[in-house]
Design an enzyme around this catalytic site. Structure first.
Site, PDB file in Angstrom:
ATOM      1  N   HIS A 534       0.821  -1.213   0.000  1.00 47.09           N
ATOM      2  CA  HIS A 534       0.000   0.000   0.000  1.00 47.09           C
ATOM      3  C   HIS A 534       0.857   1.266   0.000  1.00 47.09           C
ATOM      4  O   HIS A 534       0.494   2.275   0.604  1.00 47.09           O
ATOM      5  CB  HIS A 534      -0.933  -0.009   1.217  1.00 47.09           C
ATOM      6  CG  HIS A 534      -1.982  -1.087   1.154  1.00 47.09           C
ATOM      7  ND1 HIS A 534      -2.760  -1.438   2.234  1.00 47.09           N
ATOM      8  CD2 HIS A 534      -2.384  -1.871   0.139  1.00 47.09           C
ATOM      9  CE1 HIS A 534      -3.598  -2.403   1.875  1.00 47.09           C
ATOM     10  NE2 HIS A 534      -3.385  -2.687   0.616  1.00 47.09           N
ATOM     11  N   HIS A 578      -7.278  -0.516   2.443  1.00 53.26           N
ATOM     12  CA  HIS A 578      -6.474  -0.979   1.320  1.00 53.26           C
ATOM     13  C   HIS A 578      -6.598   0.140   0.291  1.00 53.26           C
ATOM     14  O   HIS A 578      -7.633   0.797   0.193  1.00 53.26           O
ATOM     15  CB  HIS A 578      -6.983  -2.317   0.838  1.00 53.26           C
ATOM     16  CG  HIS A 578      -6.784  -3.406   1.872  1.00 53.26           C
ATOM     17  ND1 HIS A 578      -6.081  -4.541   1.635  1.00 53.26           N
ATOM     18  CD2 HIS A 578      -7.181  -3.471   3.168  1.00 53.26           C
ATOM     19  CE1 HIS A 578      -6.052  -5.282   2.730  1.00 53.26           C
ATOM     20  NE2 HIS A 578      -6.719  -4.657   3.678  1.00 53.26           N
TER      21      HIS A 578
HETATM   22  C1  LIG Z   1      -0.192  -7.727  -4.775  1.00 52.79           C
HETATM   23  C2  LIG Z   1      -1.002  -6.511  -4.405  1.00 52.79           C
HETATM   24  C3  LIG Z   1      -2.152  -6.659  -3.652  1.00 52.79           C
HETATM   25  C4  LIG Z   1      -2.926  -5.545  -3.314  1.00 52.79           C
HETATM   26  N1  LIG Z   1      -4.121  -5.748  -2.703  1.00 52.79           N
HETATM   27  C5  LIG Z   1      -4.969  -4.703  -2.573  1.00 52.79           C
HETATM   28  C6  LIG Z   1      -6.312  -4.904  -2.156  1.00 52.79           C
HETATM   29  O1  LIG Z   1      -6.755  -6.033  -1.899  1.00 52.79           O
HETATM   30  N2  LIG Z   1      -7.117  -3.817  -2.056  1.00 52.79           N
HETATM   31  C7  LIG Z   1      -6.666  -2.556  -2.328  1.00 52.79           C
HETATM   32  O2  LIG Z   1      -7.419  -1.609  -2.172  1.00 52.79           O
HETATM   33  N3  LIG Z   1      -5.399  -2.336  -2.715  1.00 52.79           N
HETATM   34  C8  LIG Z   1      -4.560  -3.382  -2.881  1.00 52.79           C
HETATM   35  N4  LIG Z   1      -3.298  -3.173  -3.355  1.00 52.79           N
HETATM   36  C9  LIG Z   1      -2.834  -1.782  -3.564  1.00 52.79           C
HETATM   37  C10 LIG Z   1      -3.489  -1.075  -4.754  1.00 52.79           C
HETATM   38  O3  LIG Z   1      -3.707  -1.987  -5.807  1.00 52.79           O
HETATM   39  C11 LIG Z   1      -2.594   0.093  -5.201  1.00 52.79           C
HETATM   40  O4  LIG Z   1      -2.367   0.976  -4.122  1.00 52.79           O
HETATM   41  C12 LIG Z   1      -3.227   0.923  -6.328  1.00 52.79           C
HETATM   42  O5  LIG Z   1      -3.764   0.089  -7.320  1.00 52.79           O
HETATM   43  C13 LIG Z   1      -2.186   1.868  -6.920  1.00 52.79           C
HETATM   44  O6  LIG Z   1      -2.771   2.612  -7.964  1.00 52.79           O
HETATM   45  P1  LIG Z   1      -1.893   3.625  -8.830  1.00 52.79           P
HETATM   46  O7  LIG Z   1      -2.784   4.200  -9.847  1.00 52.79           O
HETATM   47  O8  LIG Z   1      -1.148   4.528  -7.915  1.00 52.79           O
HETATM   48  O9  LIG Z   1      -0.761   2.704  -9.497  1.00 52.79           O
HETATM   49  P2  LIG Z   1      -0.886   1.452 -10.478  1.00 52.79           P
HETATM   50  O10 LIG Z   1      -2.260   0.900 -10.483  1.00 52.79           O
HETATM   51  O11 LIG Z   1       0.228   0.534 -10.110  1.00 52.79           O
HETATM   52  O12 LIG Z   1      -0.648   2.073 -11.928  1.00 52.79           O
HETATM   53  C14 LIG Z   1       0.579   2.527 -12.411  1.00 52.79           C
HETATM   54  C15 LIG Z   1       0.618   2.194 -13.899  1.00 52.79           C
HETATM   55  O13 LIG Z   1       1.685   2.894 -14.505  1.00 52.79           O
HETATM   56  C16 LIG Z   1       2.408   2.018 -15.345  1.00 52.79           C
HETATM   57  N5  LIG Z   1       3.775   2.536 -15.432  1.00 52.79           N
HETATM   58  C17 LIG Z   1       4.675   2.670 -14.425  1.00 52.79           C
HETATM   59  N6  LIG Z   1       5.825   3.188 -14.890  1.00 52.79           N
HETATM   60  C18 LIG Z   1       5.660   3.402 -16.211  1.00 52.79           C
HETATM   61  C19 LIG Z   1       6.492   3.912 -17.245  1.00 52.79           C
HETATM   62  N7  LIG Z   1       7.743   4.304 -17.016  1.00 52.79           N
HETATM   63  N8  LIG Z   1       5.987   3.985 -18.511  1.00 52.79           N
HETATM   64  C20 LIG Z   1       4.709   3.577 -18.775  1.00 52.79           C
HETATM   65  N9  LIG Z   1       3.886   3.085 -17.837  1.00 52.79           N
HETATM   66  C21 LIG Z   1       4.357   2.999 -16.576  1.00 52.79           C
HETATM   67  C22 LIG Z   1       2.302   0.675 -14.651  1.00 52.79           C
HETATM   68  O14 LIG Z   1       2.575  -0.407 -15.503  1.00 52.79           O
HETATM   69  C23 LIG Z   1       0.866   0.708 -14.152  1.00 52.79           C
HETATM   70  O15 LIG Z   1      -0.056   0.237 -15.104  1.00 52.79           O
HETATM   71  C24 LIG Z   1      -2.491  -4.257  -3.697  1.00 52.79           C
HETATM   72  C25 LIG Z   1      -1.339  -4.099  -4.458  1.00 52.79           C
HETATM   73  C26 LIG Z   1      -0.607  -5.211  -4.839  1.00 52.79           C
HETATM   74  C27 LIG Z   1       0.606  -5.024  -5.701  1.00 52.79           C
END
Ligand SMILES: Cc1cc2nc3c(=O)[nH]c(=O)nc-3n(C[C@H](O)[C@H](O)[C@H](O)COP(=O)(O)OP(=O)(O)OC[C@H]3O[C@@H](n4cnc5c(N)ncnc54)[C@H](O)[C@@H]3O)c2cc1C
Ligand SMILES: *[C@@H]1O[C@H](CO)[C@@H](O)[C@H](O)[C@H]1NC(C)=O
Ligand SMILES: *[C@@H]1O[C@H](CO)[C@@H](O)[C@H](O)[C@H]1NC(C)=O
Ligand SMILES: *[C@@H]1O[C@H](CO)[C@@H](O)[C@H](O)[C@H]1NC(C)=O
Length: 602
Positions: A534, A578
């Protein structure tokens, strides 16, 4: 970590070709190189922005995503196959944390989705928003009332679509309908299959109502107590930002998505009123491939997540001067906060040996049982695989008389917010990568997580090579509060397990936490702790004009023009949840901050 034996084979894709019109896989397919908005990362948050901004047909949008399509990735559809999606798969970034001094120098994988939908396509699907006090605290920190709970919660109706659970059971008393949306984008439901231990968990809330009260619904901002898990699942299938927000937008002619594309930096294109402006994005498919540049007429939206976003800022010359100069990267916007103030929820497994008959351990060991469950899901989208891995979780406070509060002020978001979380798993689960699950016996996991950590870590560049992983140092359990609180969570778990409801079930602690001595518990925790994944804070919001922080409360990058950040990295501290739900709310609010229309109108 457990991994269903057969499921591993299934992780490879079913490989039907994409029917989605504007989903490109190679830069040469892009019909144009100038858009109103260029979004970096088609993840949890990025797809919300793509979807909302493209509702206006005059606005053109390009989304750049490093990962592959989620279509046909069966493990990203069947909820219970989630343990096979990460770590070290084609859908994961395969990051590891630096050796953690608070964890006896151990290192372990730090999972992040590298797939359309980002981490929302690989996470464990628990869906919640956190404490009302989390948002009120963000509003206080940023001095912007637009972030308070009363303001942010208005977005729940747009975001959420509460649907019946897969098994269609009566959900009366398991949630409060008034807390939820029924018409939004992302489907959310209660557990789709019951487990034999469910009634023991509920009985514990009656046995020990003072310490472990029942909470009918954490979705209304009141998180304290234990209740039924709400998950981003509909009709026995995962609901991610790709299957919902992006799916609604992808056939609009004004949205283009380019997969397999790694953004290497944002380019300065000029100066506006003395401030460096950024309008171009450089990307390549791999290290030696030629790079391509696209231009955003209005804004670049950075949604690459808590690791990718600070990495791209640093590569673009936005960050701490000494770090950038040390790698030969010209400093364009000096900002010592980029990549700093990382915080995360730390997890300890707390496994108990239990009598046979109620746990799911056999499912993970016996390929015949697993195949039967998978066949049932394939035919009906029902059965045990239609749910994620936990049916109950809860949030709790340390005792207000805890000795730690005589030296440290309470780090919780407020008096109704928690210090720790309990998750109930009806089988052996220990996320430590080198852990070997026992071959026999039945187990109960009463996992505890630190919700209000005071340790802060960082993401820094290891190299100026944009394809090299950055150094990820969460700096877990390095403050007196954090180890004190974690120790108290293990003691609380033992009180939970001692309730009458478990007397004829739990045989003994299976992990090394039977001793009650501080030193023994600390040794157990430092040996076993890992993460709930997280991570937040690496591009934190702060007040306009503050000496610290990376973005203003409107999510625009400080000291730069043309870049907004929308993802988990802007949250100043981890919420009582989460993190996907909070990320969705951040993104829905962010979408309201963009001016409507196209540059062509200006
Ligand atoms: C194994 C796991 C279990 C989890 N379980 C839960 C849960 O049960 N419930 C919950 O609420 N949260 C959970 N989380 C946490 C939650 O999923 C994350 O906090 C949230 O999805 C993050 O969202 P975001 O938009 O910040 O990043 P992300 O959803 O990670 O999106 C970032 C995106 O940017 C892309 N990217 C990164 N760098 C580059 C680049 N240089 N060029 C192009 N693209 C790039 C990545 O590929 C990705 O698609 C979990 C996370 C994980 C990994
Ligand atoms: C992660 O590891 C898997 C398995 O080794 C591999 O297939 C995948 O390409 C790796 N991902 C990255 C981003 O290196
Ligand atoms: C980290 O956050 C705190 C506020 O919580 C702030 O005072 C401090 O300056 C930040 N540090 C950096 C390096 O940004
Ligand atoms: C259990 O903890 C004790 C006390 O900290 C330690 O001496 C022992 O080595 C641990 N055993 C295992 C199996 O980790």
């Amino acid at each position: 970590m457990v991994a269903p034996p057969i499921a591993v084979l299934l992780v490879s894709c079913l490989c039907f070709t994409s029917s989605l019109a504007a989903l490109y896989t190679e830069p040469r397919q892009l019909p144009r190189h100038t858009y109103d908005y260029v979004i970096v990362g088609a993840g949890n948050a990025g797809n919300v922005i793509a979807s909302r901004l493209s509702e206006d047909p005059r606005t053109s949008i390009l989304v750049l995503e490093a990962g592959v399509s989620n279509e046909g990735v069966i493990a990203s559809v069947v909820p219970f196959l989630v343990p096979t999606l990460t770590p070290n798969t084609p859908y994961d970034w395969n990051y590891t944390v630096t050796p953690q001094k608070g964890l006896n120098g151990r290192t372990f994988p730090y999972n992040r989705g590298k797939i359309l939908g980002g981490s929302s396509s690989v996470n464990y699907m628990v869906h919640q928003y956190g404490s009302s006090e989390d948002y009120d605290k963000i509003a206080e920190i940023t001095r912007d009332s637009g972030w308070n709970w009363d303001s942010v919660k208005r977005n729940i109706d747009k975001h959420e679509k509460f649907v019946p659970p897969a098994d269609g059971h009566d959900t009366t008393g398991q949630y409060i309908p008034a807390n939820h949306g029924t018409n939004g984008m992302l489907s959310v439901s209660l557990p789709g299959s019951s487990q034999l231990i469910d009634s023991r968990v509920i009985a514990t809330t009656r046995d020990l109502p003072e310490e472990f009260p029942f909470n009918e619904d954490m979705g209304g901002g009141d998180v304290l107590g234990i209740g039924w898990v709400q998950a981003s699942i509909a009709d026995g299938q995962r609901s991610s930002s790709a299957t919902t927000y992006l799916a609604a937008a992808i056939n609009r002619p004004n949205v283009h998505v380019l997969l397999n594309t790694h953004v290497t930096k944002l380019l300065r294109t000029g100066t506006i009123k003395g401030v460096p402006s950024f309008r171009s994005v450089e990307f390549a498919s791999k290290l030696d491939a030629p790079s391509t540049i696209v231009t955003a007429r209005r804004e670049i939206v950075l949604s690459a997540g808590s690791i990718g976003t600070p990495q791209i800022l640093l590569l673009s010359g936005i960050g701490p001067r000494d770090e950038l100069e040390g790698l030969g990267i010209p400093v364009i916007v000096e900002n010592p906060s980029v990549g700093k103030n990382l915080s995360d929820h730390v997890l300890v497994p707390n496994i108990f040996h239990v009598k046979d008959g109620e746990s799911l351990d056999a499912l993970f060991r016996d390929p015949t049982l697993f195949k039967a469950a998978l066949d049932e899901w394939m035919e009906t989208k029902r059965g045990i695989l239609a749910s994620s891995i936990t049916n109950h979780l809860g949030y709790f406070r340390l005792s207000s008389t805890s000795s730690i509060f005589s030296t440290i002020s309470d780090p919780a978001s407020g008096p109704k917010a928690s210090h720790w979380e309990l998750m109930v798993a009806n089988f052996y689960i220990n996320p430590k990568p080198d852990d070997i699950p026992p071959e026999t016996g039945s187990y109960l996991g009463l996992l505890s997580a630190l919700i209000s950590p005071t340790s802060r870590g960082s993401v820094t560049l290891a190299s100026a090579d944009p394809f090299a992983h950055p150094l990820i140092d969460p700096n877990y359990l390095t403050t007196p509060f954090d180890i004190f609180a974690m120790r108290e969570t293990v003691r609380a778990v033992k009180r939970f397990a001692a309730a009458d409801a478990w007397k004829d079930y739990i045989i003994a602690a299976f992990g090394n936490f039977s001793s009650d001595a501080d030193a023994d518990l600390d040794a157990y925790i430092r040996d076993e702790a890992s993460t709930v994944y997280h991570m937040v804070g690496t591009a934190s919001m702060s007040p306009r004009g503050a000496e610290w922080g990376v973005v203003d409360p409107d999510l625009k990058v400080k000291g730069a023009e043309g870049i907004r950040i929308v993802d988990a990295s802007v949250l100043p501290f981890p919420p009582n949840a989460h993190t996907q739900g909070p990320v969705y709310l951040v993104a829905e609010r962010a979408a309201e901050l963009f001016a409507p229309g196209s540059m062509d109108d200006l």
